[in-house]
Design a protein around this motif. Sequence first.
Motif, mmCIF file in Angstrom:
data_model
loop_
_atom_site.group_PDB
_atom_site.id
_atom_site.type_symbol
_atom_site.label_atom_id
_atom_site.label_comp_id
_atom_site.label_asym_id
_atom_site.label_seq_id
_atom_site.Cartn_x
_atom_site.Cartn_y
_atom_site.Cartn_z
ATOM 1 N N SER A 109 0.849 -1.192 0.000
ATOM 2 C CA SER A 109 0.000 0.000 0.000
ATOM 3 C C SER A 109 0.885 1.242 0.000
ATOM 4 O O SER A 109 2.062 1.195 0.374
ATOM 5 N N LEU A 110 0.294 2.362 -0.389
ATOM 6 C CA LEU A 110 1.031 3.617 -0.335
ATOM 7 C C LEU A 110 1.441 3.918 1.105
ATOM 8 O O LEU A 110 2.536 4.415 1.356
ATOM 9 N N GLY A 111 0.580 3.584 2.049
ATOM 10 C CA GLY A 111 0.899 3.789 3.459
ATOM 11 C C GLY A 111 2.094 2.970 3.903
ATOM 12 O O GLY A 111 2.942 3.447 4.672
ATOM 13 N N ALA A 112 2.180 1.731 3.432
ATOM 14 C CA ALA A 112 3.317 0.878 3.797
ATOM 15 C C ALA A 112 4.616 1.433 3.216
ATOM 16 O O ALA A 112 5.648 1.447 3.894
ATOM 17 N N PHE A 113 4.574 1.901 1.959
ATOM 18 C CA PHE A 113 5.773 2.499 1.366
ATOM 19 C C PHE A 113 6.155 3.781 2.104
ATOM 20 O O PHE A 113 7.338 4.050 2.322
ATOM 21 N N ARG A 114 5.168 4.553 2.492
ATOM 22 C CA ARG A 114 5.467 5.783 3.244
ATOM 23 C C ARG A 114 6.105 5.432 4.588
ATOM 24 O O ARG A 114 7.081 6.056 5.002
ATOM 25 N N THR A 115 5.554 4.442 5.280
ATOM 26 C CA THR A 115 6.112 4.001 6.561
ATOM 27 C C THR A 115 7.553 3.544 6.387
ATOM 28 O O THR A 115 8.419 3.864 7.188
ATOM 29 N N LEU A 116 7.818 2.799 5.305
ATOM 30 C CA LEU A 116 9.176 2.339 5.012
ATOM 31 C C LEU A 116 10.100 3.522 4.736
ATOM 32 O O LEU A 116 11.197 3.604 5.292
ATOM 33 N N ALA A 117 9.656 4.453 3.891
ATOM 34 C CA ALA A 117 10.493 5.594 3.518
ATOM 35 C C ALA A 117 10.795 6.493 4.714
ATOM 36 O O ALA A 117 11.910 6.989 4.855
ATOM 37 N N GLU A 118 9.803 6.675 5.577
ATOM 38 C CA GLU A 118 9.994 7.549 6.739
ATOM 39 C C GLU A 118 10.612 6.814 7.926
ATOM 40 O O GLU A 118 10.825 7.418 8.964
ATOM 41 N N ARG A 119 10.847 5.512 7.748
ATOM 42 C CA ARG A 119 11.504 4.690 8.773
ATOM 43 C C ARG A 119 10.756 4.699 10.100
ATOM 44 O O ARG A 119 11.349 4.701 11.164
ATOM 45 N N ARG A 120 9.433 4.666 10.012
ATOM 46 C CA ARG A 120 8.616 4.671 11.221
ATOM 47 C C ARG A 120 8.399 3.262 11.764
ATOM 48 O O ARG A 120 7.881 3.108 12.861
ATOM 49 N N GLN A 121 8.749 2.250 10.990
ATOM 50 C CA GLN A 121 8.584 0.869 11.425
ATOM 51 C C GLN A 121 9.706 0.042 10.817
ATOM 52 O O GLN A 121 10.186 0.325 9.718
ATOM 53 N N ASP A 122 10.114 -0.991 11.534
ATOM 54 C CA ASP A 122 11.152 -1.887 11.048
ATOM 55 C C ASP A 122 10.694 -2.514 9.734
ATOM 56 O O ASP A 122 9.578 -3.035 9.649
ATOM 57 N N PRO A 123 11.530 -2.473 8.683
ATOM 58 C CA PRO A 123 11.136 -3.045 7.395
ATOM 59 C C PRO A 123 10.748 -4.524 7.481
ATOM 60 O O PRO A 123 9.835 -4.968 6.795
ATOM 61 N N ASP A 124 11.450 -5.284 8.339
ATOM 62 C CA ASP A 124 11.101 -6.702 8.476
ATOM 63 C C ASP A 124 9.661 -6.875 8.943
ATOM 64 O O ASP A 124 8.961 -7.777 8.488
ATOM 65 N N GLN A 125 9.207 -6.007 9.848
ATOM 66 C CA GLN A 125 7.825 -6.090 10.318
ATOM 67 C C GLN A 125 6.848 -5.856 9.174
ATOM 68 O O GLN A 125 5.823 -6.533 9.090
ATOM 69 N N LEU A 126 7.152 -4.898 8.306
ATOM 70 C CA LEU A 126 6.268 -4.629 7.169
ATOM 71 C C LEU A 126 6.145 -5.851 6.267
ATOM 72 O O LEU A 126 5.073 -6.134 5.734
ATOM 73 N N PHE A 127 7.233 -6.588 6.100
ATOM 74 C CA PHE A 127 7.189 -7.783 5.264
ATOM 75 C C PHE A 127 6.523 -8.944 6.001
ATOM 76 O O PHE A 127 5.729 -9.680 5.419
ATOM 77 N N PHE A 128 6.821 -9.117 7.291
ATOM 78 C CA PHE A 128 6.198 -10.209 8.052
ATOM 79 C C PHE A 128 4.695 -9.997 8.191
ATOM 80 O O PHE A 128 3.928 -10.958 8.225
ATOM 81 N N GLN A 129 4.262 -8.751 8.275
ATOM 82 C CA GLN A 129 2.838 -8.438 8.362
ATOM 83 C C GLN A 129 2.171 -8.486 6.987
ATOM 84 O O GLN A 129 0.976 -8.262 6.884
ATOM 85 N N ARG A 130 2.956 -8.737 5.957
ATOM 86 C CA ARG A 130 2.489 -8.803 4.568
ATOM 87 C C ARG A 130 1.945 -7.463 4.074
ATOM 88 O O ARG A 130 1.159 -7.398 3.143
ATOM 89 N N ARG A 131 2.390 -6.378 4.710
ATOM 90 C CA ARG A 131 2.037 -5.047 4.214
ATOM 91 C C ARG A 131 2.881 -4.725 2.994
ATOM 92 O O ARG A 131 2.487 -3.942 2.145
ATOM 93 N N LEU A 132 4.075 -5.322 2.923
ATOM 94 C CA LEU A 132 4.930 -5.274 1.740
ATOM 95 C C LEU A 132 5.256 -6.704 1.357
ATOM 96 O O LEU A 132 5.495 -7.544 2.223
ATOM 97 N N VAL A 133 5.259 -6.973 0.057
ATOM 98 C CA VAL A 133 5.491 -8.328 -0.451
ATOM 99 C C VAL A 133 6.547 -8.265 -1.543
ATOM 100 O O VAL A 133 6.539 -7.348 -2.371
ATOM 101 N N ILE A 134 7.449 -9.234 -1.542
ATOM 102 C CA ILE A 134 8.463 -9.332 -2.593
ATOM 103 C C ILE A 134 8.090 -10.496 -3.501
ATOM 104 O O ILE A 134 7.827 -11.601 -3.028
ATOM 105 N N GLU A 135 8.101 -10.228 -4.806
ATOM 106 C CA GLU A 135 7.830 -11.267 -5.806
ATOM 107 C C GLU A 135 8.967 -11.294 -6.810
ATOM 108 O O GLU A 135 9.687 -10.313 -6.969
ATOM 109 N N GLY A 136 9.112 -12.413 -7.512
ATOM 110 C CA GLY A 136 10.188 -12.540 -8.493
ATOM 111 C C GLY A 136 11.477 -12.944 -7.807
ATOM 112 O O GLY A 136 11.487 -13.867 -6.989
ATOM 113 N N ASP A 137 12.556 -12.261 -8.127
ATOM 114 C CA ASP A 137 13.866 -12.552 -7.546
ATOM 115 C C ASP A 137 13.897 -12.033 -6.107
ATOM 116 O O ASP A 137 14.289 -10.893 -5.839
ATOM 117 N N THR A 138 13.461 -12.880 -5.181
ATOM 118 C CA THR A 138 13.349 -12.441 -3.780
ATOM 119 C C THR A 138 14.708 -12.092 -3.180
ATOM 120 O O THR A 138 14.791 -11.209 -2.322
#
Length: 165
Positions: A109-138
Motif C-alpha cells: 500500500s502507499l501507506g506501507a511504502f510511506r512508513t518504510l520511507a519515513e523509517r517509522r517501522q522496522d522493514p522486516d515487520q512490514l514484510f512479516f505483516q504482509r504489508r509489503l510483499v516481494i515477488e520474483g527474484d526475492t
Amino acid sequence: MAFSLPPIASLNGPLLDQSLAVLSEYLPSPFPVLDAIDRRIPVPFKQLAAEAPLNRLFATAIKDGEFDDFEGRRIRLEANGGQPGITIGFWAGRLRIIDGPGEATIRGSLGAFRTLAERRQDPDQLFFQRRLVIEGDTELGLGLKNLLDSLEWDFTIRRFLFRQK
C-alpha cells in the motif's frame, strides 16, 4: 471580506499533519486516479521527476559503493493492484527510472511504502505483516530491503513536498 490561504511555511506542523490525516481517512482511494496518471506519463518525465531526488537522497551510499551489487539490476515498486508503479535500475553509478518490469517486485500500500520511507517501522515487520510483499527474484528484493535498512537516510513527505533541509 476576502479569504486568503496561510503561507506554505505556516502549514508545517500539527495543522498539516491533521489535514493529511483527515484527507487520507475520508477521501476515496487514489489508485484509479494514480493509475490513469501513471499510464499517461511518458517515462522521460518520470525520469526527470524522480531520478535527481533519488540520487540526491542516496548520494553518499552511491559514492561509497553501497549500490554496486545492484549494477544492471531492475526492481519494480508497485502499489497494490499492479499500478501505479515505478521500475528502478542502477547503471554507471546512478539510480535510473526505466520502463518495463523488474527482476523483483516489491508491492504494498502507499501507506506501507510511506512508513518504510519515513523509517517509522522496522522493514522486516512490514514484510512479516504482509504489508509489503516481494515477488520474483526475492534475493534481489531482500538485498535492496537490507541495504535501505542499513543506510542512514532521512525522508519525509513534508520535506519532499516543501523541500525543507
